[in-house]
Design a protein around this motif. Structure first.
Motif, PDB file in Angstrom:
ATOM      1  N   GLY A  10     -39.395  43.867 -46.741  1.00  0.00           N
ATOM      2  CA  GLY A  10     -41.472  43.110 -46.389  1.00  0.00           C
ATOM      3  C   GLY A  10     -42.084  44.262 -46.463  1.00  0.00           C
ATOM      4  O   GLY A  10     -41.607  45.559 -46.288  1.00  0.00           O
ATOM      5  N   VAL A  11     -43.113  44.097 -45.547  1.00  0.00           N
ATOM      6  CA  VAL A  11     -43.910  44.848 -45.096  1.00  0.00           C
ATOM      7  C   VAL A  11     -44.976  45.088 -44.341  1.00  0.00           C
ATOM      8  O   VAL A  11     -45.149  45.822 -43.468  1.00  0.00           O
ATOM      9  N   ALA A  12     -43.600  43.742 -43.490  1.00  0.00           N
ATOM     10  CA  ALA A  12     -44.627  43.505 -42.135  1.00  0.00           C
ATOM     11  C   ALA A  12     -44.614  45.095 -41.205  1.00  0.00           C
ATOM     12  O   ALA A  12     -43.773  46.247 -41.129  1.00  0.00           O
ATOM     13  N   GLY A  13     -45.423  45.566 -40.388  1.00  0.00           N
ATOM     14  CA  GLY A  13     -45.372  46.474 -39.380  1.00  0.00           C
ATOM     15  C   GLY A  13     -45.775  47.165 -40.535  1.00  0.00           C
ATOM     16  O   GLY A  13     -46.298  49.361 -39.750  1.00  0.00           O
ATOM     17  N   GLY A  14     -45.670  47.749 -41.676  1.00  0.00           N
ATOM     18  CA  GLY A  14     -46.783  48.992 -42.257  1.00  0.00           C
ATOM     19  C   GLY A  14     -45.344  49.798 -43.402  1.00  0.00           C
ATOM     20  O   GLY A  14     -45.082  50.392 -43.745  1.00  0.00           O
ATOM     21  N   PHE A  76     -38.060  41.991 -51.862  1.00  0.00           N
ATOM     22  CA  PHE A  76     -39.162  43.006 -51.331  1.00  0.00           C
ATOM     23  C   PHE A  76     -40.544  42.826 -52.100  1.00  0.00           C
ATOM     24  O   PHE A  76     -41.738  42.917 -51.248  1.00  0.00           O
ATOM     25  N   MET A  77     -40.304  42.271 -53.839  1.00  0.00           N
ATOM     26  CA  MET A  77     -41.612  41.205 -53.950  1.00  0.00           C
ATOM     27  C   MET A  77     -41.574  39.862 -53.715  1.00  0.00           C
ATOM     28  O   MET A  77     -42.968  40.449 -53.943  1.00  0.00           O
ATOM     29  N   THR A  78     -40.868  39.426 -53.470  1.00  0.00           N
ATOM     30  CA  THR A  78     -41.092  38.235 -52.534  1.00  0.00           C
ATOM     31  C   THR A  78     -42.826  38.374 -51.767  1.00  0.00           C
ATOM     32  O   THR A  78     -43.735  37.460 -51.454  1.00  0.00           O
ATOM     33  N   ASN A  79     -42.066  38.986 -50.948  1.00  0.00           N
ATOM     34  CA  ASN A  79     -42.737  39.453 -49.642  1.00  0.00           C
ATOM     35  C   ASN A  79     -43.743  40.049 -49.219  1.00  0.00           C
ATOM     36  O   ASN A  79     -44.782  39.635 -48.973  1.00  0.00           O
ATOM     37  N   LEU A  80     -44.177  40.769 -51.169  1.00  0.00           N
ATOM     38  CA  LEU A  80     -45.216  41.913 -50.835  1.00  0.00           C
ATOM     39  C   LEU A  80     -46.800  41.028 -51.745  1.00  0.00           C
ATOM     40  O   LEU A  80     -47.668  40.599 -51.236  1.00  0.00           O
ATOM     41  N   THR A  81     -46.078  40.341 -52.444  1.00  0.00           N
ATOM     42  CA  THR A  81     -46.521  39.091 -52.929  1.00  0.00           C
ATOM     43  C   THR A  81     -47.032  37.916 -52.160  1.00  0.00           C
ATOM     44  O   THR A  81     -48.555  37.647 -51.922  1.00  0.00           O
ATOM     45  N   GLU A  82     -46.708  37.170 -50.869  1.00  0.00           N
ATOM     46  CA  GLU A  82     -46.667  36.250 -50.261  1.00  0.00           C
ATOM     47  C   GLU A  82     -48.270  37.015 -49.169  1.00  0.00           C
ATOM     48  O   GLU A  82     -48.841  36.457 -48.671  1.00  0.00           O
ATOM     49  N   SER A  83     -47.244  38.043 -48.939  1.00  0.00           N
ATOM     50  CA  SER A  83     -48.740  39.412 -48.475  1.00  0.00           C
ATOM     51  C   SER A  83     -49.654  39.193 -48.645  1.00  0.00           C
ATOM     52  O   SER A  83     -51.188  39.383 -47.766  1.00  0.00           O
ATOM     53  N   GLY A  84     -49.919  39.697 -49.872  1.00  0.00           N
ATOM     54  CA  GLY A  84     -50.953  39.776 -50.825  1.00  0.00           C
ATOM     55  C   GLY A  84     -51.829  38.696 -50.759  1.00  0.00           C
ATOM     56  O   GLY A  84     -53.134  38.767 -50.623  1.00  0.00           O
ATOM     57  N   MET A  85     -51.091  37.609 -50.737  1.00  0.00           N
ATOM     58  CA  MET A  85     -51.317  35.997 -50.966  1.00  0.00           C
ATOM     59  C   MET A  85     -52.360  36.289 -49.799  1.00  0.00           C
ATOM     60  O   MET A  85     -53.617  35.734 -49.541  1.00  0.00           O
ATOM     61  N   ALA A  86     -51.844  36.269 -48.941  1.00  0.00           N
ATOM     62  CA  ALA A  86     -52.227  35.989 -47.536  1.00  0.00           C
ATOM     63  C   ALA A  86     -53.905  36.731 -47.095  1.00  0.00           C
ATOM     64  O   ALA A  86     -54.670  36.150 -46.492  1.00  0.00           O
ATOM     65  N   LEU A  87     -53.415  37.885 -47.735  1.00  0.00           N
ATOM     66  CA  LEU A  87     -54.659  38.980 -47.689  1.00  0.00           C
ATOM     67  C   LEU A  87     -55.460  37.751 -48.708  1.00  0.00           C
ATOM     68  O   LEU A  87     -57.038  38.694 -48.234  1.00  0.00           O
ATOM     69  N   ALA A  88     -55.509  38.137 -50.008  1.00  0.00           N
ATOM     70  CA  ALA A  88     -56.558  37.079 -50.142  1.00  0.00           C
ATOM     71  C   ALA A  88     -57.380  36.022 -49.686  1.00  0.00           C
ATOM     72  O   ALA A  88     -58.507  35.700 -49.925  1.00  0.00           O
ATOM     73  N   ARG A  89     -56.594  35.082 -49.485  1.00  0.00           N
ATOM     74  CA  ARG A  89     -56.616  33.699 -48.665  1.00  0.00           C
ATOM     75  C   ARG A  89     -57.376  34.295 -47.180  1.00  0.00           C
ATOM     76  O   ARG A  89     -58.828  33.430 -47.385  1.00  0.00           O
ATOM     77  N   THR A  97     -54.844  42.853 -57.932  1.00  0.00           N
ATOM     78  CA  THR A  97     -53.586  43.979 -57.571  1.00  0.00           C
ATOM     79  C   THR A  97     -54.491  44.613 -56.546  1.00  0.00           C
ATOM     80  O   THR A  97     -53.277  45.567 -55.557  1.00  0.00           O
ATOM     81  N   GLU A  98     -55.556  44.519 -56.890  1.00  0.00           N
ATOM     82  CA  GLU A  98     -56.075  45.385 -55.144  1.00  0.00           C
ATOM     83  C   GLU A  98     -55.584  44.994 -53.819  1.00  0.00           C
ATOM     84  O   GLU A  98     -55.354  46.236 -52.852  1.00  0.00           O
ATOM     85  N   ASN A  99     -55.332  43.870 -53.642  1.00  0.00           N
ATOM     86  CA  ASN A  99     -54.529  43.280 -52.401  1.00  0.00           C
ATOM     87  C   ASN A  99     -53.196  44.149 -52.260  1.00  0.00           C
ATOM     88  O   ASN A  99     -53.077  44.396 -51.190  1.00  0.00           O
ATOM     89  N   ILE A 100     -52.482  44.235 -53.982  1.00  0.00           N
ATOM     90  CA  ILE A 100     -50.942  44.950 -53.318  1.00  0.00           C
ATOM     91  C   ILE A 100     -51.362  46.784 -52.601  1.00  0.00           C
ATOM     92  O   ILE A 100     -50.778  47.253 -52.281  1.00  0.00           O
ATOM     93  N   VAL A 101     -52.306  47.172 -54.047  1.00  0.00           N
ATOM     94  CA  VAL A 101     -52.773  48.653 -53.421  1.00  0.00           C
ATOM     95  C   VAL A 101     -52.969  48.534 -52.307  1.00  0.00           C
ATOM     96  O   VAL A 101     -52.236  48.887 -51.444  1.00  0.00           O
ATOM     97  N   VAL A 102     -53.375  47.768 -51.844  1.00  0.00           N
ATOM     98  CA  VAL A 102     -54.614  48.083 -49.843  1.00  0.00           C
ATOM     99  C   VAL A 102     -52.884  47.270 -48.858  1.00  0.00           C
ATOM    100  O   VAL A 102     -52.650  48.525 -48.349  1.00  0.00           O
ATOM    101  N   LEU A 103     -51.718  47.036 -49.324  1.00  0.00           N
ATOM    102  CA  LEU A 103     -50.104  46.739 -48.508  1.00  0.00           C
ATOM    103  C   LEU A 103     -49.752  47.557 -48.520  1.00  0.00           C
ATOM    104  O   LEU A 103     -49.161  47.995 -47.543  1.00  0.00           O
ATOM    105  N   VAL A 104     -49.473  48.750 -49.929  1.00  0.00           N
ATOM    106  CA  VAL A 104     -48.671  49.914 -49.548  1.00  0.00           C
ATOM    107  C   VAL A 104     -49.350  51.186 -49.619  1.00  0.00           C
ATOM    108  O   VAL A 104     -48.448  52.162 -49.385  1.00  0.00           O
ATOM    109  N   ARG A 105     -51.086  51.248 -48.764  1.00  0.00           N
ATOM    110  CA  ARG A 105     -52.011  52.669 -48.441  1.00  0.00           C
ATOM    111  C   ARG A 105     -51.791  53.423 -47.973  1.00  0.00           C
ATOM    112  O   ARG A 105     -51.636  54.711 -47.668  1.00  0.00           O
ATOM    113  N   LYS A 106     -49.842  52.516 -46.620  1.00  0.00           N
ATOM    114  CA  LYS A 106     -49.466  53.274 -45.904  1.00  0.00           C
ATOM    115  C   LYS A 106     -48.009  54.560 -46.764  1.00  0.00           C
ATOM    116  O   LYS A 106     -47.565  54.823 -45.828  1.00  0.00           O
TER     117      LYS A 106
END
Length: 143
Positions: A10-14, A76-89, A97-106
């Protein structure tokens, strides 16, 4: 989240992988524990075998190894997508797609690969549209 002693994708904690929350004695490496569902439909196995070979694994890796890698990829894909959906909500929007880009920016490798894939997708879409437009023009000009 997750249980102590368990590595979660997942992407928790970056970070793409979280290390166990419990401390280990010096020199001990945490065991990798994945929620393995033997009933899970294997959709990436053939591609993963090729990718694993390309990265130096055997051309015929153990089925169990491929299953573990597929579980990691799916988690990983599930967690990334769920995090992206939470960000969008939070923004009151749908997943883009921009939500996913934001999540992987680091994560420079993931970020630049995502940007490159989006750029190539845009170019392909534009080329297809141009080709369809040329076909329409050619049909109109034929006797």
């Amino acid at each position: 989240g997750g249980e102590p002693g368990k590595i979660m994708s997942g992407v928790a904690g970056g970070h793409p992988l979280q290390l166990p929350s419990q401390s280990l004695p010096p020199g001990r490496v945490p065991a990798l524990v994945v929620d393995h569902d033997p009933k899970r439909r294997r959709v990436f196995s053939k591609d993963l075998v090729k990718m694993m070979y390309g990265f130096g694994d055997s051309d015929k890796p153990l089925a169990e190894t491929v299953d573990v890698v597929e579980d990691l990829v799916c988690d990983f894909m599930t967690n990334l997508t769920e995090s992206g959906m939470a960000l969008a909500r939070r923004k009151g929007k749908k997943l883009e797609t921009e939500n996913i880009v934001v999540l992987v920016r680091k994560h420079p490798k993931m970020y630049f690969r995502a940007k490159e894939l989006l750029r190539m997708n845009k170019e392909i879409s534009e080329a297809k549209k141009a080709s369809a437009d040329l076909e329409q023009i050619a049909k109109k000009t034929q006797p």
